[in-house]
Design a protein around this motif. Structure first.
Motif, PDB file in Angstrom:
ATOM      1  N   LEU A 114      -6.875  -7.609  13.001  1.00 46.71           N
ATOM      2  CA  LEU A 114      -6.965  -7.516  11.526  1.00 46.71           C
ATOM      3  C   LEU A 114      -5.407  -7.187  11.223  1.00 46.71           C
ATOM      4  CD1 LEU A 114      -9.819  -7.333  12.109  1.00 46.71           C
ATOM      5  CD2 LEU A 114     -10.123  -5.975   9.851  1.00 46.71           C
ATOM      6  N   ASP A 115      -4.784  -7.902  10.281  1.00 43.76           N
ATOM      7  CA  ASP A 115      -3.403  -7.349   9.715  1.00 43.76           C
ATOM      8  C   ASP A 115      -2.896  -8.468   8.448  1.00 43.76           C
ATOM      9  OD1 ASP A 115      -1.206  -5.749   9.809  1.00 43.76           O
ATOM     10  OD2 ASP A 115      -0.352  -6.654  11.756  1.00 43.76           O
ATOM     11  N   TYR A 116      -1.932  -7.688   8.164  1.00 46.51           N
ATOM     12  CA  TYR A 116      -1.378  -8.320   6.802  1.00 46.51           C
ATOM     13  C   TYR A 116      -2.435  -9.017   5.531  1.00 46.51           C
ATOM     14  CZ  TYR A 116       2.681  -8.665   9.739  1.00 46.51           C
ATOM     15  OH  TYR A 116       3.708  -8.451  10.652  1.00 46.51           O
ATOM     16  N   ASN A 117      -3.492  -8.191   5.631  1.00 45.37           N
ATOM     17  CA  ASN A 117      -4.596  -8.431   4.484  1.00 45.37           C
ATOM     18  C   ASN A 117      -4.375  -7.491   3.184  1.00 45.37           C
ATOM     19  OD1 ASN A 117      -6.139 -10.298   6.373  1.00 45.37           O
ATOM     20  ND2 ASN A 117      -6.480  -8.305   7.348  1.00 45.37           N
ATOM     21  N   VAL A 118      -4.889  -7.958   2.112  1.00 46.32           N
ATOM     22  CA  VAL A 118      -4.902  -7.158   1.157  1.00 46.32           C
ATOM     23  C   VAL A 118      -6.360  -6.904   0.822  1.00 46.32           C
ATOM     24  CG1 VAL A 118      -4.460  -6.933  -1.599  1.00 46.32           C
ATOM     25  CG2 VAL A 118      -2.777  -8.192  -0.037  1.00 46.32           C
ATOM     26  N   TYR A 119      -6.758  -5.358   0.549  1.00 45.73           N
ATOM     27  CA  TYR A 119      -8.091  -5.150   0.292  1.00 45.73           C
ATOM     28  C   TYR A 119      -8.112  -4.386  -1.062  1.00 45.73           C
ATOM     29  CZ  TYR A 119      -8.311  -5.507   5.393  1.00 45.73           C
ATOM     30  OH  TYR A 119      -8.239  -6.154   6.875  1.00 45.73           O
ATOM     31  N   TRP A 120      -9.177  -4.539  -1.852  1.00 47.72           N
ATOM     32  CA  TRP A 120      -9.270  -3.877  -3.019  1.00 47.72           C
ATOM     33  C   TRP A 120     -10.770  -3.895  -3.733  1.00 47.72           C
ATOM     34  CZ3 TRP A 120      -6.363  -0.432  -5.275  1.00 47.72           C
ATOM     35  CH2 TRP A 120      -6.569  -0.196  -6.737  1.00 47.72           C
ATOM     36  N   ASN A 121     -10.918  -2.503  -4.215  1.00 48.80           N
ATOM     37  CA  ASN A 121     -12.259  -2.527  -4.603  1.00 48.80           C
ATOM     38  C   ASN A 121     -12.046  -2.256  -6.223  1.00 48.80           C
ATOM     39  OD1 ASN A 121     -14.510  -1.331  -5.776  1.00 48.80           O
ATOM     40  ND2 ASN A 121     -15.451  -0.875  -3.494  1.00 48.80           N
ATOM     41  N   ALA A 122     -12.327  -3.226  -6.990  1.00 45.39           N
ATOM     42  CA  ALA A 122     -11.975  -3.331  -8.386  1.00 45.39           C
ATOM     43  C   ALA A 122     -12.955  -2.315  -9.167  1.00 45.39           C
ATOM     44  CB  ALA A 122     -12.001  -4.661  -9.182  1.00 45.39           C
ATOM     45  N   ALA A 123     -13.908  -1.844  -8.604  1.00 47.82           N
ATOM     46  CA  ALA A 123     -14.947  -0.726  -9.203  1.00 47.82           C
ATOM     47  C   ALA A 123     -14.149   0.764  -8.947  1.00 47.82           C
ATOM     48  CB  ALA A 123     -16.279  -1.045  -8.655  1.00 47.82           C
ATOM     49  N   GLY A 124     -13.230   0.743  -8.276  1.00 45.83           N
ATOM     50  CA  GLY A 124     -12.536   2.024  -8.010  1.00 45.83           C
ATOM     51  C   GLY A 124     -13.146   3.082  -7.127  1.00 45.83           C
ATOM     52  N   HIS A 125     -14.235   2.236  -6.249  1.00 46.02           N
ATOM     53  CA  HIS A 125     -14.423   3.173  -5.060  1.00 46.02           C
ATOM     54  C   HIS A 125     -13.378   3.107  -3.906  1.00 46.02           C
ATOM     55  CE1 HIS A 125     -18.504   3.275  -6.742  1.00 46.02           C
ATOM     56  NE2 HIS A 125     -18.412   2.000  -6.774  1.00 46.02           N
ATOM     57  N   PRO A 126     -13.420   4.032  -3.076  1.00 46.72           N
ATOM     58  CA  PRO A 126     -12.319   4.136  -2.038  1.00 46.72           C
ATOM     59  C   PRO A 126     -12.665   3.207  -0.984  1.00 46.72           C
ATOM     60  CG  PRO A 126     -13.727   6.145  -2.041  1.00 46.72           C
ATOM     61  CD  PRO A 126     -14.113   5.422  -3.053  1.00 46.72           C
TER      62      PRO A 126
END
Length: 724
Positions: free
Chosen positions: A628-640
Motif C-alpha cells: 500500500l502506498d501513495y494513497n489518500v485516506y479520509w474520514n469525512a465524519a471526523g473519526h480517526p
C-alpha cells in the motif's frame, strides 16, 4: 455524471416501457437499412410469394413472405445462384409481432462471407417482434371478476409455462408469504436417496407448507443459500415433524449448498394464495389459466402472452466437424417471450445460474453481429455464446425484464456443472474475442436471482465496455471460472467504461460490481462507475478479486455506496489496484481475507473516502504480503483514520513499512455527498500522482436510450424475489 437517488420520480410513460415505444428508444441510425433489401418479410406476407416486393401487389399475386424460415430458404437459393456475391444479402423484416412456431435456427448453410454478410434487419422506422410465445384469448369473466380460459395443449400435457406477460409487463404467480420471506426452522440431514450428493429437505414452521394445497407437485419452494438459490419441487411433507423433502437435491453436501437454519425461503405458485390484482395461476392438470386483472384492464383490450419456446433464435454450427455458422447479422429486431419450466428434479446450480438456457444461443458461431436489437421478457438468460464461438459482437442492444441474466460468454446452457467447468482442450472449441458494447442490461434475475449481467467463463480476449447494467440481485460482470491457481483461459479480458449500479438489493451475498476468478493475465477492469451494491449478508463489494485472481489490473474506477467495501480480495496474486476512488462503504472500506506466501496485490494512488465509524481495513491483514502506498485516506465524519489492529499511520509505517508516502487528508472532491467526485486543483491526491479520470464517460455512448435517472424498478419490472 449526476446520479440521482433511486427514489426520484419518473414519468409513467417511460415506466410502462411498452414494446411499441421501444422502437423509438434505439437510435434509428443503428437500425436503418444501408443496402437495398433482397427479400422482404411481413405479417401481411405469404410464403408462396417471391419475397421480392415490400408490399403485396395490386392483385395479391406477389409480395413479401410471411416467415423468416421462408426467407432463409430464399437466401440459400440466392447464395447458390451468386456464389461470388460481393455485397450483403439483406432481408428486411416489417413491423408487427411474429409468433414463432419453432426456434429460428441459423446453420452453416445460412452463412454469409466477410464481403457479403447475410443481414436480417428491421424495416426502416419499424420494430418487428420475434415472439416465442402465444397470445391468450377466449377469456371468460367470472362473477368475482377473474378471467379464466382453458388451454387444451396444457391440459393434454403438451405445454406449460411459468411466466405471463400482460400489456408488455411481467406478471407473477401467487407466493407465500405475500411480502418478504419465511426462514428455515431446522437444518435436517439429507435423505438416503441423495447418496451424500446434496441437501434435499429442511424443517419449516407452522403452516408455511401445507399438504392440502392444490396441485402440490407444481408448488415451488425457492430457498436462498449465500450467493445462489435452489428452486425445488415438493416430493413429501411430513406435517407431524414439519419436514419438507424435495424431488431433487442441491449440488453439494457442503455448507454452501445446505438448507441451513435461519436461511430464507418463499413458496411460489400456490393457488390458495391467488388474491392480488396482477397475479395469475395455471391449473396445469385441468389446463385452466386464471388471471386477476389490474384496475382498468379489459379482456378484449388486453394483450396477454404466455411463452412457449425456450430459444427464439439460435446460431448452431457443426462444432464436431468444424463447420461454423458465420457472417450473419441481426439488426433492429426484438426477441421476446422465451419460456422456462422448472425441471422435475428442481433447479439448483452452484453459481451464476450459468446452466440456464438463453433466448438467443450460439454454438460454433463466428463473426455474428447483433446490433440495435432488444431481448426482453425472457425465461432465462438473454444471450449465450458457447463452445466454438469466436469474434461475435453484441452492440447497441437492450436486454430488459430478464428471468435470468444478460450475456454469457463461454457456456450456452446445457444445465450441467461439468460442462461449465470444463476447460476446452481443443483450441477450436475455445470461446474467445467477443464484444458487448453500448448495451443496456437491466431488470434481471426475476426468476433466477443468482444470474449475472455479463458472465465470462473459460474465455479470453473479450471486451465489455460502455454498458449500463443495473437492477439485478447478483454480480454485474463476472470474469473467470477457475477457483484457485489452475490454468485458466480467462485472460486478456477488458472490462471498461461500464455504469453498474443497484446490485444485490439485499437479496444475495458474496457479490461484486465486477467479480473475478482465477489466473487472468492481462485482464483489465478500468474506468467503470460502480455504486449501490447491497448484499443481504456479507460480501457486497465494488471490485472483488475472488479465489485465485491473479495478474489483474483494476484502475480508474469510481466505486461508492457499497455494503462491505469498495475493494475486496479473497485470495490471489500480484494484482494491481491503482488510481481508483473508493467512497462511502458501510462496514469497512477495504477488505482482504486470506494470507498467502506471495504478494497479494499492489494498492497504490487510490483515494479512500468515507463518512462513518467503520474501519479502513477489514478482515485479515495479519501478514505483510501486500503493498500500500501513495494513497489518500479520509474520514469525512471526523473519526480517526487507523489501520489494521488500530495502528495509526506512524505505527503502520514503522511496523509494516506500508503507506510510506500515503497521507491522511481531505482529497478535496468538488461535492462527494452529491455525487461529484471531481478533484479541486489543490487536491493532495494530485501531488501523490493520482491521475484524474472522467467517470462521466462510463455507460452507454451518445444520448442514452433511457435517462440515467431511471429508477431501478419502474412499474412493470417488479420482482417476487426481493422483500419489498
Amino acid at each position: 455524471m449526476e446520479d440521482s437517488p433511486v427514489t426520484k420520480n419518473y414519468t409513467l410513460a417511460l415506466c410502462s416501457f411498452a414494446l411499441v415505444s421501444l422502437a423509438a428508444t434505439i437510435d434509428e441510425q443503428l437500425v436503418r437499412p444501408i443496402f437495398a433489401a433482397d427479400f422482404y418479410v411481413s405479417v401481411a406476407g405469404n410464403d408462396a410469394w417471391s419475397g421480392r416486393l415490400e408490399q403485396p401487389n395490386a392483385d395479391k399475386t406477389d409480395g413479401p413472405v410471411a416467415t423468416i424460415a421462408r426467407a432463409q430458404q430464399l437466401v440459400r437459393e440466392l447464395k447458390a445462384k451468386e456464389p461470388q456475391r460481393g455485397q450483403p444479402i439483406v432481408v428486411s423484416i416489417g413491423g408487427g409481432t411474429y409468433f414463432l412456431p419453432e426456434t429460428i435456427v441459423f446453420r452453416p448453410e445460412d452463412s454469409g462471407t466477410p464481403a457479403a454478410p447475410v443481414i436480417y434487419e428491421a424495416a426502416a422506422g419499424q420494430r418487428p417482434i420475434l415472439s416465442g410465445g402465444t397470445r391468450i384469448s377466449g377469456w371468460q369473466v367470472g362473477a368475482d371478476g377473474r378471467w379464466e380460459v382453458v388451454l387444451d395443449e396444457v391440459k393434454a400435457g403438451k405445454w406449460s409455462f411459468a411466466q405471463l406477460f400482460v400489456n408488455d409487463q411481467r406478471r407473477f404467480r401467487p407466493k407465500l408469504p405475500k411480502q418478504g420471506y419465511y426462514t428455515i426452522a431446522e437444518q435436517v440431514p439429507p435423505s438416503p436417496k441423495t447418496q451424500g450428493r446434496g441437501a434435499d429437505r429442511f424443517g419449516y414452521s407452522g403452516d408455511e407448507l401445507r399438504a392440502d394445497w392444490a396441485n402440490r407437485d407444481d408448488v415451488e419452494v425457492v430457498a436462498f443459500h449465500h450467493w445462489a438459490i435452489s428452486r425445488m419441487r415438493i416430493a413429501e411433507l411430513d406435517t407431524a415433524k414439519r419436514i419438507v423433502t424435495f424431488t431433487g437435491q442441491t449440488w453439494t453436501p457442503d455448507g454452501w449448498g445446505a438448507f441451513a437454519k435461519g436461511h430464507r425461503f418463499f413458496v411460489d405458485n400456490v393457488r390458495e394464495a391467488l388474491t392480488e390484482p396482477g397475479q395469475w395461476y395455471l391449473d396445469r392438470p385441468n389446463g385452466r389459466l386464471t388471471y386477476i386483472p389490474k384496475p382498468g384492464e379489459k379482456p378484449d383490450e388486453t394483450v396477454v402472452i404466455a411463452p412457449r419456446l425456450e430459444q427464439i433464435v439460435a446460431f448452431f454450427g457443426d462444432v464436431k466437424n468444424r463447420q461454423w455458422v458465420h457472417d450473419i447479422q441481426l439488426r433492429g429486431l426484438t426477441l421476446a417471450h422465451s419460456n422456462w419450466v422448472l425441471p422435475a428434479n428442481g433447479q439448483s446450480f452452484p453459481q451464476a445460474e450459468v446452466g440456464l438456457n438463453s433466448a438467443l444461443a450460439a454454438l460454433g458461431a463466428r463473426n455474428i453481429l447483433i446490433d440495435g436489437c432488444a431481448v426482453r421478457h425472457t425465461g432465462a438468460y438473454a444471450m449465450a455464446f458457447g463452445i466454438g464461438c469466436r469474434n461475435n459482437r453484441v452492440e447497441n442492444c437492450e436486454m430488459v425484464d430478464l428471468a435470468g441474466g444478460g450475456v454469457k460468454i463461454g457456456h450456452a446452457g446445457s444445465g450441467l456443472w461439468e460442462d461449465s467447468d470444463r476447460v476446452p482442450a481443443d483450441p477450436e472449441e475455445l470461446v474467445s474475442h467477443h464484444t458487448v458494447r453500448n448495451c443496456l442490461i437491466a431488470h434481471a434475475g426475476r426468476l433466477h436471482p443468482a444470474a449475472i449481467g455479463v458472465w465470462i467463463g473459460h474465455s479470453p480476449h473479450n471486451v465489455v465496455e460502455h454498458n449500463d447494467i443495473f437492477d439485478l440481485y447478483y454480480t454485474a460482470v463476472s470474469v473467470g471460472w477457475i477457483w484457485g491457481y489452475a490454468h485458466s483461459h480467462a485472460h486478456h479480458n477488458d472490462i471498461g467504461f461500464n455504469h453498474m449500479h443497484t446490485i444485490g438489493q439485499g437479496v444475495l451475498s458474496d457479490m461484486g460490481g465486477v467479480y473475478t476468478l482465477g489466473v487472468s493475465e492481462g485482464t483489465r477492469v478500468h474506468d467503470n462507475h460502480i455504486h449501490d451494491v447491497e448484499s443481504f449478508d456479507y460480501g457486497g463489494w465494488g471490485l472483488y478479486t475472488d479465489e485465485g485472481s491473479t495478474h489483474i489490473t483494476m484502475e480508474n474506477n469510481l466505486v461508492y455506496r457499497t455494503r462491505t467495501g469498495g475493494f475486496h480480495q479473497h485470495y490471489g496474486k500480484e494484482n494491481r489496484i491503482q488510481n481508483n476512488i473508493f467512497a462511502f462503504a458501510t462496514q469497512q472500506q477495504l477488505q482482504r481475507t486470506r494470507t498467502e506466501e506471495h504478494l497479494s496485490f499492489w494498492f497504490e494512488r487510490n483515494i479512500v473516502y468515507w463518512n462513518n465509524a467503520s474501519p479502513l481495513l477489514g478482515s485479515n491483514w495479519n501478514d505483510n504480503n501486500f503493498k500500500l502506498d501513495y494513497n489518500v485516506y479520509w474520514n469525512a465524519a471526523g473519526h480517526p483514520v487507523t489501520f489494521f489492529g488500530g495502528a495509526d499511520l506512524a505505527k503502520w509505517r514503522k511496523e509494516r513499512s506500508q503507506d510510506l508516502n500515503s497521507v491522511i487528508a481531505d482529497p478535496l472532491f468538488v461535492d462527494a455527498a452529491s455525487g461529484n467526485f471531481q478533484l479541486k486543483p489543490d487536491s493532495p491526491a494530485l501531488k501523490l500522482g493520482f491521475k484524474p479520470f472522467d467517470y462521466t464517460k462510463a455507460g452507454r455512448l451518445g444520448p442514452p436510450v433511457l435517462t440515467k435517472d431511471l429508477p431501478p424498478v419502474p412499474r412493470g419490472f417488479e420482482s417476487p424475489v426481493r422483500s419489498e
